[in-house]
Scaffold this active site. Structure first.
Site, PDB file in Angstrom:
ATOM      1  N   HIS A  73       0.343   9.692  -4.534  1.00  0.00           N
ATOM      2  CA  HIS A  73       1.210   8.820  -5.341  1.00  0.00           C
ATOM      3  C   HIS A  73       0.615   8.647  -6.731  1.00  0.00           C
ATOM      4  CE1 HIS A  73      -1.340   5.173  -4.731  1.00  0.00           C
ATOM      5  NE2 HIS A  73      -1.463   5.571  -3.477  1.00  0.00           N
ATOM      6  N   ASP A  75       1.423   6.052  -8.774  1.00  0.00           N
ATOM      7  CA  ASP A  75       1.367   4.656  -9.225  1.00  0.00           C
ATOM      8  C   ASP A  75       0.069   3.973  -8.814  1.00  0.00           C
ATOM      9  OD1 ASP A  75       2.330   4.777  -6.505  1.00  0.00           O
ATOM     10  OD2 ASP A  75       2.935   2.683  -6.653  1.00  0.00           O
ATOM     11  N   ASP A  99      -7.781   4.786  -5.627  1.00  0.00           N
ATOM     12  CA  ASP A  99      -6.435   4.766  -5.013  1.00  0.00           C
ATOM     13  C   ASP A  99      -5.390   5.047  -6.078  1.00  0.00           C
ATOM     14  OD1 ASP A  99      -4.312   4.424  -3.337  1.00  0.00           O
ATOM     15  OD2 ASP A  99      -4.566   2.277  -3.098  1.00  0.00           O
ATOM     16  N   GLU A 129       4.364   3.958  -4.394  1.00  0.00           N
ATOM     17  CA  GLU A 129       3.811   3.804  -3.039  1.00  0.00           C
ATOM     18  C   GLU A 129       3.295   2.398  -2.816  1.00  0.00           C
ATOM     19  OE1 GLU A 129       0.774   3.703   0.141  1.00  0.00           O
ATOM     20  OE2 GLU A 129       0.487   3.277  -1.975  1.00  0.00           O
ATOM     21  N   GLU A 130       2.890   1.737  -3.912  1.00  0.00           N
ATOM     22  CA  GLU A 130       2.200   0.443  -3.780  1.00  0.00           C
ATOM     23  C   GLU A 130       3.159  -0.739  -3.630  1.00  0.00           C
ATOM     24  OE1 GLU A 130      -0.829   0.276  -3.255  1.00  0.00           O
ATOM     25  OE2 GLU A 130      -1.913   1.869  -4.288  1.00  0.00           O
ATOM     26  N   GLU A 158      -5.010  10.300  -0.067  1.00  0.00           N
ATOM     27  CA  GLU A 158      -5.349   8.876  -0.169  1.00  0.00           C
ATOM     28  C   GLU A 158      -6.857   8.697   0.047  1.00  0.00           C
ATOM     29  OE1 GLU A 158      -3.714   6.169  -0.844  1.00  0.00           O
ATOM     30  OE2 GLU A 158      -1.584   6.456  -0.375  1.00  0.00           O
ATOM     31  N   HIS A 332      -7.640  -1.234  -5.015  1.00  0.00           N
ATOM     32  CA  HIS A 332      -7.043  -2.492  -5.490  1.00  0.00           C
ATOM     33  C   HIS A 332      -8.082  -3.504  -5.977  1.00  0.00           C
ATOM     34  CE1 HIS A 332      -3.415  -1.628  -2.581  1.00  0.00           C
ATOM     35  NE2 HIS A 332      -3.795  -0.577  -3.258  1.00  0.00           N
TER      36      HIS A 332
HETATM   37 ZN   LIG Z   1      -2.818   4.660  -2.157  1.00  0.00          ZN
END
Ligand SMILES: [Zn+2]
Length: 356
Positions: A73, A75, A99, A129-130, A158, A332
């Site tokens: 992903h 994003d 991530d 995706e988030e 991932e 994150h």
């Molecule tokens: Zn991810």
């Protein structure tokens, strides 16, 4: 502004990781990065490129007989004072390093530098995706262009810190209701207490022995837990309703339907209401590309404990696993970073697996 993903940048996945991180791409704001990625892929003569929204697909057409998807992903979660990227020793810091722009860099580097892979390859760089799954780029592709997802095996890059995490557990949420008859507590013998009736429900949970299941060398530990309980209306009323909310995490050898049946057996005699549910995904490591991937990585796979986009591929009948350079514990986080050594290991592994 020109495209920062220049040929000089694309040849080095470490430099490329930084360049990708420095193009901010918080969910719903991936257009600039998707434009850069699409532009680079369109310049590669061996790839056919398509786009829907801010999701870019590129694939080879070499008639190899088997096709592998590499997906990531584009994003990130909201920036947290951690852009642009910085490098300290062997670590690249910045939003999305772990991530999962380190993983995206591996796929993009491969896409432009490996024109003749051993399998046909489909690259998917997807949006959103988030956030809520209605926006998820893989979901949108599955609905609008299911043919883009035809493959024998998929790797999601991932963060796994270089481990192989295969399959994932399913999940069911449910409420177990008990009923009684309301009465004043001063005349309690006229009522039936629904909260007392829930005692047996809790006893069954206490006595429950969850299974441990090993599939293709991956061990899944199931769990059944009460997560919330509701009942009672006032200090002087015998309650006529109580509900125990439970969550079952089940190994992927059970189907979603079998998991529901299992819950009905455990709470036989009680009213059971299923509130939400998602299937697990089998590791599916017996396909030839998967076996060769494991040989190239050279480590044993482990079970994925949470629910990931791997299950979206499984729902389409494509075995899939997670393998990426980032550390999932840092995803994150404001001090999010990725190890340069893990990026180099990752690209070496993918070349061992996919180069002719
Ligand atoms: Zn991810």
């Amino acid at each position: 502004m020109g495209n920062p993903l220049t040929p000089d940048v694309l040849v080095d996945p470490v430099v490329l990781t930084r360049a990708l991180v420095d193009v901010e791409s918080v969910s719903r704001d991936e257009k600039v990065l998707a434009d850069c990625v699409e532009d680079v892929l369109r310049k590669a003569a061996h790839l056919t490129v398509r786009r829907v929204g801010n999701t870019v697909m590129a694939r080879t057409r070499l008639d190899r007989g088997q096709r592998v998807i590499l997906a990531g992903h584009l994003d990130t979660v909201p920036v947290n004072g951690n852009l642009p990227s910085t490098v300290v020793d062997d670590l690249i810091y910045g939003c999305g390093t772990s991530d999962m722009k380190g993983g995206v860099a591996l796929a993009l580097h491969l896409a432009v530098t490996l024109p003749d892979p051993r399998y046909d390859l489909t690259y998917l760089f997807y949006e959103a995706e988030e956030i809520e799954s209605e926006h998820n780029g893989l979901n949108l592709v599955a609905e609008a262009h299911p043919k883009w997802l035809k493959a024998d095996f998929a790797v999601l890059l991932e963060p796994t810190y270089g481990a192989v995490e295969a399959g994932c557990q399913g999940t069911v949420g449910a409420r177990v209701h008990t009923r009684g008859r309301r009465a004043h507590t001063a005349r309690a013998w006229r009522g039936v207490n629904a909260i007392h009736a829930a005692g047996e429900v809790l006893r069954r949970l206490e006595d429950y022995r969850p299974r441990t299941v090993t599939i293709d060398g991956c061990t899944y530990r199931e769990g059944l837990n009460a997560v919330r309980i509701r009942g009672g209306m006032a200090g002087n009323v015998v309650p006529d309703e109580c509900s125990v909310e439970v969550n079952l995490r089940f190994a992927p050898d059970r189907s979603e339907k079998q998991a529901h049946e299992h819950l009905r057996e455990v709470f036989d005699g009680y009213e059971l209401e299923i509130t939400d549910s998602a299937p697990g995904a089998l590791p599916g490591l017996d396909a030839a590309p998967a076996r060769e991937f494991l040989a190239a990585v050279g480590i044993e796979p482990a079970a994925k404990l949470g629910w990931t986009d791997v299950a979206r591929f499984a729902a389409l009948g494509i075995p899939a696993l997670n393998y990426g350079p980032g550390d999932p514990a840092l995803a994150h986080a404001p001090d999010e970073h990725v190890e340069i050594g893990k990026i180099r290991d990752g690209v070496a592994t993918l070349y061992r697996w996919l180069a002719p």
